[in-house]
Design an enzyme around this catalytic site. Sequence first.
Site, PDB file in Angstrom:
ATOM      1  N   HIS A   1       0.602  -1.221   0.036  1.00 28.11           N
ATOM      2  CA  HIS A   1       0.017  -0.064  -0.005  1.00 28.11           C
ATOM      3  C   HIS A   1       0.828   1.165  -0.023  1.00 28.11           C
ATOM      4  O   HIS A   1       0.401   2.485  -0.510  1.00 28.11           O
ATOM      5  CB  HIS A   1      -0.992   0.002   1.231  1.00 28.11           C
TER       6      HIS A   1
ATOM      7  N   ASP B   1      -4.362  -8.770  -4.651  1.00 27.21           N
ATOM      8  CA  ASP B   1      -4.529 -10.033  -3.586  1.00 27.21           C
ATOM      9  C   ASP B   1      -4.494 -11.319  -4.056  1.00 27.21           C
ATOM     10  O   ASP B   1      -4.287 -12.240  -3.803  1.00 27.21           O
ATOM     11  CB  ASP B   1      -5.670  -9.742  -2.584  1.00 27.21           C
TER      12      ASP B   1
ATOM     13  N   GLU C   1     -10.817 -11.322  -4.733  1.00 27.71           N
ATOM     14  CA  GLU C   1      -9.518 -11.198  -4.869  1.00 27.71           C
ATOM     15  C   GLU C   1      -8.678 -12.485  -3.993  1.00 27.71           C
ATOM     16  O   GLU C   1      -7.460 -12.364  -3.513  1.00 27.71           O
ATOM     17  CB  GLU C   1      -9.152  -9.985  -4.008  1.00 27.71           C
TER      18      GLU C   1
ATOM     19  N   CYS D   1      -9.553  -4.075 -10.415  1.00 24.84           N
ATOM     20  CA  CYS D   1      -9.085  -2.669  -9.813  1.00 24.84           C
ATOM     21  C   CYS D   1      -7.932  -2.775  -9.243  1.00 24.84           C
ATOM     22  O   CYS D   1      -7.275  -1.913  -8.482  1.00 24.84           O
ATOM     23  CB  CYS D   1      -9.992  -2.322  -8.732  1.00 24.84           C
TER      24      CYS D   1
HETATM   25  C1  PEP Z   1      -6.347  -5.793  -4.560  1.00 25.29           C
HETATM   26  O1  PEP Z   1      -5.997  -6.702  -3.721  1.00 25.29           O
HETATM   27  O2  PEP Z   1      -6.185  -5.966  -5.943  1.00 25.29           O
HETATM   28  C2  PEP Z   1      -6.940  -4.448  -4.390  1.00 25.29           C
HETATM   29  C3  PEP Z   1      -7.405  -3.507  -5.359  1.00 25.29           C
HETATM   30  O3  PEP Z   1      -7.425  -4.035  -3.157  1.00 25.29           O
HETATM   31  P1  PEP Z   1      -5.854  -3.716  -2.031  1.00 25.29           P
HETATM   32  O4  PEP Z   1      -4.709  -3.263  -3.099  1.00 25.29           O
HETATM   33  O5  PEP Z   1      -6.224  -2.328  -1.473  1.00 25.29           O
HETATM   34  O6  PEP Z   1      -5.603  -4.779  -1.095  1.00 25.29           O
HETATM   35 MG    MG Z   2      -7.164  -6.371  -1.890  1.00 27.46          MG
END
Ligand code: PEP
Ligand code: MG
Length: 590
Positions: free
Chosen positions: A196, A462, A438, A509
Site C-alpha cells: 500500500h 491480493d 481477490e 481494480c
Molecule cells: C487488490 O487486492 O487488488 C486491491 C485492489 O485491493 P488492495 O490493494 O487495497 O488490497
Molecule cells: Mg485487496
Amino acid sequence: MTDPGERVLKGIPVSAGVCHGKVFVLRKLELSIPETPVPESDVSHQIHRFEQALVATRQEILDVQKQVNTALGAKDASIFEAHLLVLEDPTLIESVTNLIQQKRIVAESAFHQFAERYTATLAAIDDDYLRERAADMRDVTSRVLNNLMGHPQQELRNLTEQCIVIAEDIPPSLVATLDKTKVIGFATNVGSKTSHTAIMARSLQIPAVVGLHDASGKVENGTHVLVDGYNGVMIINPTDQTLFEYGQLIRRHVTMEEKLKDIQALPAVTLDGTKVGLAANIEQTSDVDAVKYYGADGVGLFRTEYLFINRDTLPTEEEQYVAYRKVAAELKPAPVIIRTLDLGGDKFLSHLALPQEVNPFLGWRAIRFCLEEKDIFRAQLRAILRASAEGNIKMMYPMITCVDEVLKANQFVEEFKAELRAEGKPFDEKLEIGIMVEIPSAALAASVLAKHVKFFSIGTNDLIQYSLAVDRLNEKIAHLYEPTHPAILKLIKMTADAAKKQGIWCGVCGEMAGDPMLTPLLLGLGVDELSAAPPLLPWVKLLIRRLKMSDAKELAEFALNCDSGREILERSRALAQSVAPGLFDHSLKV
Ligand code: PEP
Ligand code: MG
C-alpha cells in the site's frame, strides 16, 4: 558511508517519474523523541501515562504470545516471556518514574532515555545471551513508545526543504500524509509493487523505488541522489552525463503527456467499437480533483481505510457520511464504488489496539473483522447508505471467500436500511452491491457468488498474492509475483465468464489494471472495466483507443493455452508496443 563517485542501485519501480535532489534519511522513531519539559503539576499524569503504556504493551505481548502458542507451539511462544519480564523489571519502572520526577519530562522521553542506556549496556557486553536481551529490550521499547506516542513517524511533517526520503520502510499511513511540496520522491530498502506504500506513491504521483536492500545505509542527509521510478533505479551522486540523459528521458515523457492530454476527454473505445469502462482508484476525498482531471468514468475503488488511519479515534458515521457524499456529489452522475473497510494486511489502526497476528494477510481483517465488529461496520454502512441518496454510489465488500459472508453482510445492510427508514433518512433503495474477487476461492466460486451480487471487481494484487503464495510486501520473492502466471489468467477468465453468464459486469481494480502492457490481455479475457490510479488512466486509454478487440481476444486465447507466464508477458508486451510504441519509451542506458 557516502561514496563521492556515482553508484547505481537496482530496486523495484513502483511509481513512475524521475526526481533528483538531496536525501532525507528517515531514521527510526527513537532518534527524535523530544525532551519536552512538563510542569510539576503534570508529573503524576506523566507517571500514569507511563504505567498505562506498560499495561497496554503487556496486553499486546500476551496476545501475540497466545497466537504464537496456537500457531507455532509453546516453545516459540516462550520467547515472549523475556519481553514480559522487561515490562515488569522493577529497575525499569523505578528509574523511569525517577527520571520523570527529577527531570520533569514527558513519559516517552524518560522511558526512551532509560531504554537507550539499558540496551546500549546490554549490547556492549560480550555475551550472546545478554545481547539477545538487548534485542528483546529494543522490541519492547518500540512497543511502549508506540503506545505512548500514538503516531510514531511524525518527522516527515517537519521538513523544511524539498528532499527525497530514503528509509528502511515507510508505512502506508505515513506516505498518506506526505507533504508533496517537500517530498519529491522516495526510496526504501524493502517493499514491493503492490504494497500500500507503493499504491499511495502512485496516487500521490511521487516517483518511488522500493526493494533497494541497503540503500538507506549508503546515503546520509544531504547526499545527492536521483530516483528513477520508471526503471527502478536509484543513483547516488549522479554525474552530469547521467543528469543529461535523464533530462532527455524527462523531455520525452513531457511530450508524451502532452499527447495524452489530447485524449483526456475522449471515450475509451477500441478501434473496433468496444467501450471499456475506465475508472479511478482513490484513497481520500481530495483525490476527486485527479479523477476529474484525468477524465475517469467515475470511481472503481474508493479505499476507505485511509479515512480511518492517521488518527486517534474512529471516524464517526457523520464524518464518513460527509466524506462519501462529497465524493459522490462532486462526480455525479458518474458512479462511485465505495469499498467497505479493508483493514489489516499492511493497513493498521494503532488506536484500535488489535491483537498482533503471525499472518496478518491471512488474519482477522477486512470483511471478517467488520462482520464481528458490528458497531464499526454499522457506522460505515449507515454512512454509505445515507450518502447513496446522491444516486450514484455503489458498494463492495473486500476479501470475500464465500457466499455466506455476502449474505451476512447483506443482512446488516438490510438491518441498517430499516433503521434509516424508521428515522426518515433517505438512501438509494436500489444501491448496487458487489464484491472484490481477490481470493482464489471467490474466483473458483464465482458462478455461485454471481447470483448474489451486482458486479465483480477483481483485486489482482491480493489474487496474485494468495494464489501464488507470494507475500505482496516481500521484496525477496518479488520476482515470483507474476501477474501473467497462467493460473492467474485462468482465475480472471473464470470470474469474467461467471459474470457474463449471470448478466453482471466484471472489472479489475488491482494494479494490473493500470499497466497498459497488460490492458489487451485483460480485455481479451473478458473484463468490462479497468480501475487504476488516476494518472495512469490516460496511458491505458491511449492503448485502448489504438487496440482492436479481435487482437486482444487472440492474445487471451494464446495466453490461456500457454504454459509460461514469461512468454505470455512477452506476447502482451509485443502487442501493446505494436499498437502504442511511444507509450513504453522509458528505457535508459544506465
Ligand atoms: C487488490 O487486492 O487488488 C486491491 C485492489 O485491493 P488492495 O490493494 O487495497 O488490497
Ligand atoms: Mg485487496
